[in-house]
Motif scaffolding. Sequence first.
Motif, mmCIF file in Angstrom:
data_model
loop_
_atom_site.group_PDB
_atom_site.id
_atom_site.type_symbol
_atom_site.label_atom_id
_atom_site.label_comp_id
_atom_site.label_asym_id
_atom_site.label_seq_id
_atom_site.Cartn_x
_atom_site.Cartn_y
_atom_site.Cartn_z
ATOM 1 N N LEU A 86 16.113 11.524 19.496
ATOM 2 C CA LEU A 86 17.173 11.966 20.409
ATOM 3 C C LEU A 86 18.438 12.351 19.646
ATOM 4 O O LEU A 86 19.110 13.329 19.995
ATOM 5 C CB LEU A 86 17.478 10.882 21.441
ATOM 6 C CG LEU A 86 16.376 10.629 22.464
ATOM 7 C CD1 LEU A 86 16.736 9.438 23.348
ATOM 8 C CD2 LEU A 86 16.101 11.861 23.303
ATOM 9 N N THR A 87 18.771 11.599 18.612
ATOM 10 C CA THR A 87 19.948 11.913 17.802
ATOM 11 C C THR A 87 19.773 13.254 17.110
ATOM 12 O O THR A 87 20.694 14.077 17.089
ATOM 13 C CB THR A 87 20.196 10.804 16.750
ATOM 14 O OG1 THR A 87 20.401 9.576 17.437
ATOM 15 C CG2 THR A 87 21.394 11.115 15.892
ATOM 16 N N ARG A 88 18.589 13.484 16.568
ATOM 17 C CA ARG A 88 18.312 14.775 15.907
ATOM 18 C C ARG A 88 18.388 15.923 16.904
ATOM 19 O O ARG A 88 18.925 16.980 16.601
ATOM 20 C CB ARG A 88 16.947 14.744 15.235
ATOM 21 C CG ARG A 88 16.910 13.909 13.992
ATOM 22 C CD ARG A 88 15.555 13.942 13.349
ATOM 23 N NE ARG A 88 15.505 13.041 12.213
ATOM 24 C CZ ARG A 88 14.390 12.563 11.696
ATOM 25 N NH1 ARG A 88 13.220 12.900 12.216
ATOM 26 N NH2 ARG A 88 14.431 11.755 10.669
ATOM 27 N N MET A 89 17.830 15.695 18.084
ATOM 28 C CA MET A 89 17.846 16.754 19.099
ATOM 29 C C MET A 89 19.277 17.042 19.553
ATOM 30 O O MET A 89 19.649 18.194 19.750
ATOM 31 C CB MET A 89 16.975 16.357 20.296
ATOM 32 C CG MET A 89 15.497 16.373 19.980
ATOM 33 S SD MET A 89 14.485 15.781 21.349
ATOM 34 C CE MET A 89 14.796 17.017 22.586
ATOM 35 N N ALA A 90 20.070 16.009 19.700
ATOM 36 C CA ALA A 90 21.444 16.175 20.157
ATOM 37 C C ALA A 90 22.309 16.868 19.113
ATOM 38 O O ALA A 90 23.266 17.572 19.456
ATOM 39 C CB ALA A 90 22.054 14.822 20.502
ATOM 40 N N SER A 91 21.965 16.715 17.844
ATOM 41 C CA SER A 91 22.782 17.313 16.793
ATOM 42 C C SER A 91 22.323 18.720 16.418
ATOM 43 O O SER A 91 22.963 19.381 15.608
ATOM 44 C CB SER A 91 22.783 16.418 15.548
ATOM 45 O OG SER A 91 21.477 16.349 15.001
#
Length: 99
Positions: A86-91
């Motif tokens: 999720l962090t990778r997708m959000a960034s």
Amino acid sequence: MGDSSSSSASYIRMVQHLIEKCLLFHMSKAECVEALSKHANIKPVITATVWAELEKENKEFFEAYSKNREESVMEMRTVQMIRTVLTRMASRDPDEDED
């Protein structure tokens, strides 16, 4: 002689009590041995021996405890993997997905 055996029994009960505290924190045997050595100055062989005796006396409990601990570790790893994704997708740059 009676004094020595009663103080030994008292010491073992104290170690047992501390092990029970470790169990409340979902610690493994190795983690408990290390924690009691570091924070309570209890020799690892003492903790390991008392732990082993508790396992013998409470086999079903320790089997369930071990299984529950393994499941909790797997669950925590899964949650961490989801957070990472999720962090990778959000960034990500939203324009990267457009073709």
